[in-house]
Design a protein around this motif. Structure first.
Motif, PDB file in Angstrom:
ATOM      1  N   TYR A  57     -12.409  25.329  51.159  1.00 59.86           N
ATOM      2  CA  TYR A  57     -11.533  24.214  51.506  1.00 59.86           C
ATOM      3  C   TYR A  57     -12.186  22.897  51.137  1.00 59.86           C
ATOM      4  CZ  TYR A  57      -9.471  27.673  54.746  1.00 59.86           C
ATOM      5  OH  TYR A  57      -8.910  28.790  55.294  1.00 59.86           O
ATOM      6  N   GLU A  58     -11.371  21.942  50.751  1.00 60.77           N
ATOM      7  CA  GLU A  58     -11.813  20.580  50.515  1.00 60.77           C
ATOM      8  C   GLU A  58     -11.370  19.733  51.713  1.00 60.77           C
ATOM      9  OE1 GLU A  58     -11.164  17.027  47.172  1.00 60.77           O
ATOM     10  OE2 GLU A  58     -10.121  18.938  47.002  1.00 60.77           O
ATOM     11  N   ARG A  59     -12.334  19.241  52.470  1.00 59.99           N
ATOM     12  CA  ARG A  59     -12.006  18.380  53.601  1.00 59.99           C
ATOM     13  C   ARG A  59     -11.583  17.015  53.060  1.00 59.99           C
ATOM     14  NH1 ARG A  59     -14.708  19.767  58.348  1.00 59.99           N
ATOM     15  NH2 ARG A  59     -13.611  18.002  59.314  1.00 59.99           N
ATOM     16  N   MET A  60     -10.376  16.571  53.434  1.00 61.69           N
ATOM     17  CA  MET A  60      -9.861  15.291  52.978  1.00 61.69           C
ATOM     18  C   MET A  60      -9.439  14.444  54.170  1.00 61.69           C
ATOM     19  SD  MET A  60      -7.648  16.362  49.564  1.00 61.69           S
ATOM     20  CE  MET A  60      -7.666  14.674  48.915  1.00 61.69           C
ATOM     21  N   ALA A  61      -9.649  13.147  54.063  1.00 58.93           N
ATOM     22  CA  ALA A  61      -9.304  12.239  55.151  1.00 58.93           C
ATOM     23  C   ALA A  61      -8.940  10.886  54.584  1.00 58.93           C
ATOM     24  CB  ALA A  61     -10.455  12.101  56.133  1.00 58.93           C
ATOM     25  N   ARG A  62      -8.206  10.115  55.387  1.00 64.46           N
ATOM     26  CA  ARG A  62      -7.833   8.754  55.016  1.00 64.46           C
ATOM     27  C   ARG A  62      -8.192   7.825  56.157  1.00 64.46           C
ATOM     28  NH1 ARG A  62      -2.249   5.674  53.367  1.00 64.46           N
ATOM     29  NH2 ARG A  62      -2.637   3.887  54.719  1.00 64.46           N
ATOM     30  N   LYS A  63      -8.863   6.741  55.833  1.00 66.12           N
ATOM     31  CA  LYS A  63      -9.109   5.699  56.813  1.00 66.12           C
ATOM     32  C   LYS A  63      -7.828   4.914  57.039  1.00 66.12           C
ATOM     33  CE  LYS A  63     -13.455   5.999  58.008  1.00 66.12           C
ATOM     34  NZ  LYS A  63     -13.847   6.201  59.431  1.00 66.12           N
TER      35      LYS A  63
END
Length: 323
Positions: free
Chosen positions: A317-323
């Motif tokens: 899995y690629e952990r992705m996030a947005r501030k």
């Protein structure tokens, strides 16, 4: 043609969104039972909101947002909201645009100002712990276009346990410490919660405190004791258990009799002695005796630790996030 973005509240609407996810991601098909548990019966203080994007009257995009309904003292992610699921019809550029419109609306209008980060997956009662590496690039591009960035790579591991034998390291730990024992937490819930509140007072304590209130929930927790004192814990999950933890979400792809282990932790003063692997070994043997033939360990960034017991990398899995 008109486009609407709506909050979904009826079971029929939400299951229509789950069907859209299942058609877009068949390898990560979500069962009705998991929807009932994770969306319609969330743990306390977790707010679940579902959204749909409609092209005329057709549902073309779907998102599930999770937030803490109110601050939870012991929960470490009080400034985080979670995009728990996101799906859109992948067959046209217009569908991708509508998916992007839905995400933009969810992020800009429905994520509380109290939350500084929006993470993809890894929510309480999570379905996925990031974007699976097998998801197509256009899917990631939609996330990137609304500000999501890559943070980390994590893995689900698996192995057949019908041929599992205690490794030499675990056997040596058992020989050296005859009073080191692994036991189910049923009947010892107070000891489990006291240990977690002291050693792991964040998400793991929060989950255990609430899962143990579910009939049969404590049966999936294990205690590691030395001379009677709790020095470690673990949670296992089973496809037919009373509570389904996320390490069995996709076990149906491997077997009909599947189980999982995680999280687990050892007292800070006792770490580095091989006690964690000893505990996993004993749990595997118990579940093997109970008739389970395949085990999954989910959401780890230290796969090498479990590879010592013969587990192999299964899903990335690629952990992705947005501030």
């Amino acid at each position: 043609m008109t486009t609407n973005i709506e909050r979904l509240v009826s079971r029929e609407e939400i299951f229509e969104g789950i069907d859209l996810w299942n058609r877009q991601h068949p390898d990560f098909r979500i069962s009705d039972a998991l929807v009932e548990q994770n969306l319609f019966a969330p743990l306390p203080d977790i707010q679940v909101r579902c959204y749909g994007g409609y092209d005329e009257h057709e549902l073309v995009s779907f998102a599930v947002l999770k937030q803490l309904d109110s601050p939870v003292r012991e929960f470490e992610d009080t400034d985080t909201a979670w995009l728990s699921l996101f799906a859109f019809k992948p067959d046209s550029e217009r569908a991708r645009t509508l998916g992007k419109d839905l995400l933009t609306t969810v992020v800009d209008k429905h994520v509380s100002a109290d939350h500084s980060t929006l993470q993809f997956g890894c929510s309480p009662q999570n379905f996925v712990s990031g974007v699976p590496s097998t998801f197509p690039e256009p899917y990631r591009n939609v996330l990137r276009d609304v500000g999501f960035e890559s943070r980390q790579r994590v893995y689900d591991l698996s192995r057949a346990i019908t041929t599992f034998d205690d490794p030499a390291t675990a056997e040596s730990v058992g020989r050296e410490l005859e009073t080191l024992r692994v036991e189910r937490a049923t009947g010892s819930e107070a000891d489990l919660l006291s240990f977690l509140e002291d050693q792991f007072p964040g998400r793991w304590y929060y989950e255990a405190r609430n899962i143990c209130r579910i009939p049969g929930g404590a049966a999936d927790y294990w205690l590691l004791r030395l001379d009677g004192d709790v020095v470690g814990f673990a949670r296992s999950n089973r496809w037919d258990g009373s509570y389904r933890g996320p390490n069995v979400n996709w076990g149906w792809r491997l077997s009909n009799e599947y189980c999982g282990v995680g999280p687990l932790g050892v007292h800070e003063e006792q770490q580095g002695r091989g006690w964690g692997l000893f505990m996993i070994t004993k749990i595997v043997q118990r579940l093997k005796q109970d008739g389970y033939d395949t085990m999954v360990i989910d959401w780890t960034d230290i796969p090498g630790y479990y590879e010592k017991l013969g587990f192999e990398r299964w899903i990335s899995y690629e952990r992705m996030a947005r501030k």
